[in-house]
Scaffold this active site. Structure first.
Site, mmCIF file in Angstrom:
data_model
loop_
_atom_site.group_PDB
_atom_site.id
_atom_site.type_symbol
_atom_site.label_atom_id
_atom_site.label_comp_id
_atom_site.label_asym_id
_atom_site.label_seq_id
_atom_site.Cartn_x
_atom_site.Cartn_y
_atom_site.Cartn_z
ATOM 1 N N HIS A 188 -72.348 26.536 37.626
ATOM 2 C CA HIS A 188 -72.611 25.813 36.391
ATOM 3 C C HIS A 188 -71.745 26.451 35.307
ATOM 4 O O HIS A 188 -71.701 27.671 35.178
ATOM 5 C CB HIS A 188 -74.103 25.916 36.041
ATOM 6 C CG HIS A 188 -74.408 25.538 34.626
ATOM 7 N ND1 HIS A 188 -73.966 24.359 34.076
ATOM 8 C CD2 HIS A 188 -75.084 26.195 33.643
ATOM 9 C CE1 HIS A 188 -74.367 24.307 32.810
ATOM 10 N NE2 HIS A 188 -75.033 25.402 32.529
ATOM 11 N N CYS B 293 -79.891 22.472 32.980
ATOM 12 C CA CYS B 293 -78.567 22.810 33.521
ATOM 13 C C CYS B 293 -78.578 23.005 35.038
ATOM 14 O O CYS B 293 -77.526 23.000 35.672
ATOM 15 C CB CYS B 293 -78.018 24.056 32.839
ATOM 16 S SG CYS B 293 -77.763 23.799 31.081
ATOM 17 N N ASN C 219 -70.159 23.498 27.981
ATOM 18 C CA ASN C 219 -71.347 23.379 28.840
ATOM 19 C C ASN C 219 -71.818 21.927 28.835
ATOM 20 O O ASN C 219 -72.305 21.440 27.821
ATOM 21 C CB ASN C 219 -72.430 24.320 28.313
ATOM 22 C CG ASN C 219 -73.669 24.332 29.192
ATOM 23 O OD1 ASN C 219 -73.851 23.464 30.041
ATOM 24 N ND2 ASN C 219 -74.524 25.324 28.986
HETATM 25 O O1 UT7 Z 1 -76.549 26.408 30.360
HETATM 26 C C1 UT7 Z 1 -77.815 26.944 30.275
HETATM 27 C C2 UT7 Z 1 -77.782 28.354 30.058
HETATM 28 N N1 UT7 Z 1 -77.188 28.737 28.798
HETATM 29 C C3 UT7 Z 1 -76.434 29.768 28.779
HETATM 30 O O2 UT7 Z 1 -76.158 30.280 29.834
HETATM 31 C C4 UT7 Z 1 -75.988 30.372 27.497
HETATM 32 C C5 UT7 Z 1 -76.225 31.833 27.575
HETATM 33 N N2 UT7 Z 1 -75.847 32.596 26.407
HETATM 34 C C6 UT7 Z 1 -74.569 32.722 25.987
HETATM 35 O O3 UT7 Z 1 -73.656 32.135 26.511
HETATM 36 C C7 UT7 Z 1 -74.314 33.709 24.852
HETATM 37 O O4 UT7 Z 1 -75.469 34.463 24.626
HETATM 38 C C8 UT7 Z 1 -73.876 33.043 23.534
HETATM 39 C C9 UT7 Z 1 -72.472 32.497 23.694
HETATM 40 C C10 UT7 Z 1 -74.838 31.920 23.192
HETATM 41 C C11 UT7 Z 1 -73.847 34.047 22.410
HETATM 42 O O5 UT7 Z 1 -73.022 35.162 22.718
HETATM 43 P P1 UT7 Z 1 -73.543 36.637 22.439
HETATM 44 O O6 UT7 Z 1 -72.450 37.540 22.808
HETATM 45 O O7 UT7 Z 1 -74.858 36.789 23.166
HETATM 46 O O8 UT7 Z 1 -73.688 36.637 20.863
HETATM 47 P P2 UT7 Z 1 -75.004 36.884 19.971
HETATM 48 O O9 UT7 Z 1 -75.935 35.731 20.106
HETATM 49 O O10 UT7 Z 1 -75.538 38.255 20.283
HETATM 50 O O11 UT7 Z 1 -74.382 36.859 18.519
HETATM 51 C C12 UT7 Z 1 -73.419 37.830 18.104
HETATM 52 C C13 UT7 Z 1 -72.982 37.541 16.678
HETATM 53 C C14 UT7 Z 1 -74.121 37.309 15.707
HETATM 54 O O12 UT7 Z 1 -73.775 37.907 14.483
HETATM 55 P P3 UT7 Z 1 -74.391 39.330 14.036
HETATM 56 O O13 UT7 Z 1 -75.874 39.114 14.007
HETATM 57 O O14 UT7 Z 1 -73.972 40.287 15.115
HETATM 58 O O15 UT7 Z 1 -73.766 39.570 12.708
HETATM 59 C C15 UT7 Z 1 -74.152 35.821 15.531
HETATM 60 O O16 UT7 Z 1 -74.667 35.416 14.285
HETATM 61 O O17 UT7 Z 1 -72.186 36.355 16.639
HETATM 62 C C16 UT7 Z 1 -72.699 35.474 15.620
HETATM 63 N N3 UT7 Z 1 -72.473 34.102 16.045
HETATM 64 C C17 UT7 Z 1 -71.350 33.404 15.728
HETATM 65 N N4 UT7 Z 1 -70.266 33.717 15.030
HETATM 66 C C18 UT7 Z 1 -69.295 32.783 14.917
HETATM 67 C C19 UT7 Z 1 -73.270 33.318 16.797
HETATM 68 N N5 UT7 Z 1 -72.691 32.122 16.987
HETATM 69 C C20 UT7 Z 1 -71.506 32.153 16.339
HETATM 70 C C21 UT7 Z 1 -70.477 31.222 16.186
HETATM 71 N N6 UT7 Z 1 -69.383 31.580 15.482
HETATM 72 N N7 UT7 Z 1 -70.500 29.986 16.750
#
Ligand code: UT7
Length: 324
Positions: free
Chosen positions: A251, A114, A281
């Protein structure tokens, strides 16, 4: 006389097919509410079958050439930032070179995920300043849809396909109020974090293409930290105050990352160009895509001071300070 490099033109291209969050939630265990709330993403563009990264990059390059008022024959170097090349080799850059009908100069790819566009711009800037390029096409082009695990809801909702391009020139564009060009570039990497964002395949290891894997929240935290400090360092090295910069073109990974960085650096929300809602992204393509939107809608004008910044797999990160 010290040479400089200037942005002569910017262009972009998004594939026709749009997939909204609602459409995605019919096949993936997710919802429009979750995706919007956690990422700011509303939709993504997906390349058609048979449409490759080189096709997307070619279309963005044509747009950038048109906006630079140049022809393909004015280009003597092509640098393509991509993690989704058409083939393992030859480079996507040589394929775009051929599509453009250019049989002169050089063309090569850069891989910094990225952060690829920031890395490519940094190399192009150095090559122009050392006299090795006159008009350089710097392209970010990706088809991340091809390396997503569509059964993994934690990653597949986040990415899309697209391309953006910039013509970087040794000569100042003959345009009213054209600015001083690229003032500073800053790139960094740290391979200790390779397992937090990677693709689980490759020619040398598995002989497969592989799928994207990410520990999202760990990437998130690190991204906010490194993006903020790289912008401070990039500006500080030029004695430029963050408060004096007109526009920030990050980005486009996650609206919450954009907002967290803006909060850390005390930026106004309106100063930060955000297009993540419309194309998700697109990895190395996202900065030139966002830059193009803000130039075309008239927000970014000649003479404005701009900071570009990115963070991605590796980890890699960096920033570019320029006057458009
Ligand atoms: O471009 C290169 C760099 N990449 C990035 O910058 C991405 C960086 N990371 C992010 O943008 C975020 O961490 C994410 C968008 C990937 C995730 O957001 P988050 O607030 O960190 O969520 P999380 O991974 O802590 O997940 C929270 C909950 C989980 O459920 P439980 O365990 O709390 O019950 C996940 O299973 O959300 C759940 N979850 C979803 N639910 C519905 C994860 N993905 C999804 C989904 N739909 N697509």
């Amino acid at each position: 006389m010290t040479k400089n490099s200037y942005i002569s033109g910017v262009g972009s291209y998004l594939p026709d097919r749009v997939v909204t969050n609602a459409q995605l939630s019919k096949t993936v265990d997710t919802s429009d509410e979750w995706i919007r709330a956690r990422t700011g993403i509303a939709q993504r563009h997906i390349a058609a079958e048979g449409q490759h990264t080189s096709d997307l990059g070619y279309r963005a390059a044509l747009d950038a050439l048109k906006n630079a008022d140049m022809s393909a024959q004015d280009i003597d170097l092509i640098i393509v930032a991509t993690s989704t090349p058409d083939l393992t080799f030859p480079s996507t850059a040589t394929m775009i070179q051929e599509l453009l009908g250019i049989h002169q100069g050089a063309a090569f790819d850069i891989q910094a995920v990225c952060s690829g566009f920031i890395y490519a711009l940094s190399v192009a800037d150095a090559m122009i300043k050392s006299g090795q390029g006159t008009n350089v096409l710097v392209i970010g082009a990706e088809t991340f849809s091809r390396i997503l695990d569509w059964n993994d809801r934690t990653t597949c909702v986040l990415f899309g396909d697209g391309a953006g391009a910039v013509v970087l020139s040794a000569n100042k564009p003959d345009v009213k109020d054209a600015g001083a060009g690229i003032l500073n570039t800053f790139i960094r990497s740290d391979g200790r974090y390779r397992d937090l964002l990677y693709v689980d395949g490759g020619p040398s290891s598995t002989q497969t293409v592989g799928k994207l894997r990410m520990a999202g929240n760990q990437v998130f935290r690190r991204a906010v930290k490194e993006l903020s400090s790289s912008m401070v360092q990039c500006a500080g090295e030029m004695d430029v105050k963050i408060a004096d910069i007109n526009w920030f073109v990050p980005h486009q990974a996650n609206q919450r990352i954009l907002e967290a960085v803006a909060k850390k650096l005390d930026l106004r929300r309106s100063q930060v160009i955000s297009t993540v809602a419309y194309h998700a992204n697109t990895s190395a393509a996202s900065i030139p895509l966002a830059l193009d939107v803000a130039i075309k809608d008239g927000r970014i004008k000649r003479g404005h001071q701009i900071m570009l910044e990115a963070f991605g797999g590796g980890f890699t990160w960096g920033a570019t300070l320029l006057v458009y």
